[in-house]
Scaffold this motif. Structure first.
Motif, PDB file in Angstrom:
ATOM      1  N   GLU C  77       1.355  -1.055   0.396  1.00  0.00           N
ATOM      2  CA  GLU C  77       0.298   0.022  -0.225  1.00  0.00           C
ATOM      3  C   GLU C  77       0.999   1.471  -0.470  1.00  0.00           C
ATOM      4  OE1 GLU C  77      -3.056  -0.195   3.182  1.00  0.00           O
ATOM      5  OE2 GLU C  77      -4.200   1.560   2.013  1.00  0.00           O
ATOM      6  N   LEU C  79       3.781   2.236  -0.639  1.00  0.00           N
ATOM      7  CA  LEU C  79       4.488   1.865  -2.328  1.00  0.00           C
ATOM      8  C   LEU C  79       3.461   2.510  -3.269  1.00  0.00           C
ATOM      9  CD1 LEU C  79       7.233   1.668  -3.090  1.00  0.00           C
ATOM     10  CD2 LEU C  79       7.162  -0.656  -4.091  1.00  0.00           C
ATOM     11  N   VAL C  80       2.429   1.749  -3.343  1.00  0.00           N
ATOM     12  CA  VAL C  80       1.666   2.011  -4.701  1.00  0.00           C
ATOM     13  C   VAL C  80       1.023   3.568  -4.196  1.00  0.00           C
ATOM     14  CG1 VAL C  80      -0.625   1.773  -4.798  1.00  0.00           C
ATOM     15  CG2 VAL C  80      -0.026  -0.392  -4.541  1.00  0.00           C
ATOM     16  N   HIS C  81       1.023   3.775  -3.462  1.00  0.00           N
ATOM     17  CA  HIS C  81       1.061   5.738  -2.901  1.00  0.00           C
ATOM     18  C   HIS C  81       2.215   6.024  -3.809  1.00  0.00           C
ATOM     19  CE1 HIS C  81      -0.372   9.037  -1.415  1.00  0.00           C
ATOM     20  NE2 HIS C  81       1.422   9.587  -0.951  1.00  0.00           N
TER      21      HIS C  81
END
Lengths: 162, 162, 162
Positions: C77, C79-81
């Motif tokens: 989550e 890293l996705v951001h």
């Protein structure tokens, strides 16, 4: 998580093709005109795939060089201009690079920026083939990006499948 | 349009190979030395393809990681230095990233920059195989770019075709 | 040279699979939510490959668009951001582009930045298939990066091999 997994994708149908596997290859030459220039290879690739007899599988488009790239984009005149401009500024050509320095390198093309840009963009592309044609979206064209021309470039096409 | 389509490419010959399709795969390990380092995989891949018995088709080179990349470039000492330097500055490691922040992430490697660089460069490469050899241009080498080493990396090679 | 060639890679075993070649394809639709958003396609691709009956070979994941990309990264989550934030700033959307200028272009989406970002990231991915599953490292997810949404996107999956 905000970026959730894909839910229930529509899979309206699955196509299956079977038959004898074949590999068909050829080499094309492209004489480029400027230091940075774009060339639309789509028709050449489509013609090759149609003539190859491959109905389903893939076609590979491979530059045999290290200072040009193969990419996909829309072939619109305004956008082609933008892409060329963007690619020409992606790396500052005048930064110091050992590859451009006679103390370190015997390359007299001073093209370190072209190497770096090609490496970021990629020199190979694989495309799907279905119903004897290359699978491309409505706005997709396969583009050779010359990044250190003018030169004669060699591109190897290979269609594989049934 | 300035960037015209390719005209009348030379297609001196088309090669066709037919036969039984096979898939041959193996896994190699590379122990890397620094946070950023480059490794020339060309000979390893060529040896694998020759030993695979595949005469025509493709070979895939796949990193099974998210912080190293597979790319093609010229393997010249000065240029290898330039590429390492360029890749080490592509993302500012010290920018704020949630992935590096214990408040948001349980990853203690502080390697968000390595993830972003790998994602830009790509972790998979497909190459053409012809006459039992990998099709590479005179100046092309296949390179593993370590972007968060030192580590032991696993690369899966798969040759496919006839 | 500091960046030496790979020495004596461990090749513990080589797997060989033979059989009749098949091509299995389908199309999935993804309704995207924001201008920039990430979608994890891994499960969808894995399910497709398992249902395809292909045991060894490859699966291709191809966006049929020019303003979204297919990439590999860790699906964490935080890293996705970071990735979304990074991709949203890779190109300055407000720079002048002819593609966004009614004087030069009939495109009213003002999405030249989306084209440039997609072109850098790539729109196609080929993955290895072994033992009826997609070969992905422990931390690797296949991700659709929407760069000009929200839209309905079409992704073509094609599994090929034995």
């Amino acid at each position: 998580m905000a970026s959730a997994s894909v839910k229930a994708p529509v899979q309206p149908s699955v196509d299956v093709v079977t038959g004898a596997y074949r590999v068909v290859s050829t080499t094309i030459k492209v004489q480029t005109d400027g230091r940075e220039e774009l060339y639309n290879l789509s028709k050449t690739i489509r013609d090759f795939v149609r003539s190859s007899g491959i109905r389903a599988g893939t076609v590979m488009v491979s530059s045999l060089h290290t200072t040009c790239a193969i990419l996909i984009n829309e072939w619109q005149e305004a956008l082609v201009h933008d892409v060329k401009k963007y690619l020409s500024t992606l790396i500052n050509k005048d930064d110091y690079f050992r590859h451009n320095d006679p103390e370190w390198s015997d390359c007299d093309r001073h093209n370190a920026d072209s190497h770096l840009r090609s490496l970021m963009l990629g020199m190979n592309l694989t495309l799907q083939v279905a119903e004897s044609d290359v699978v491309l979206g409505e706005w997709q064209s396969v583009i050779l990006a010359e990044l250190d021309g003018p030169r004669e470039r060699t591109i190897r096409l290979q269609a594989m499948g049934i």
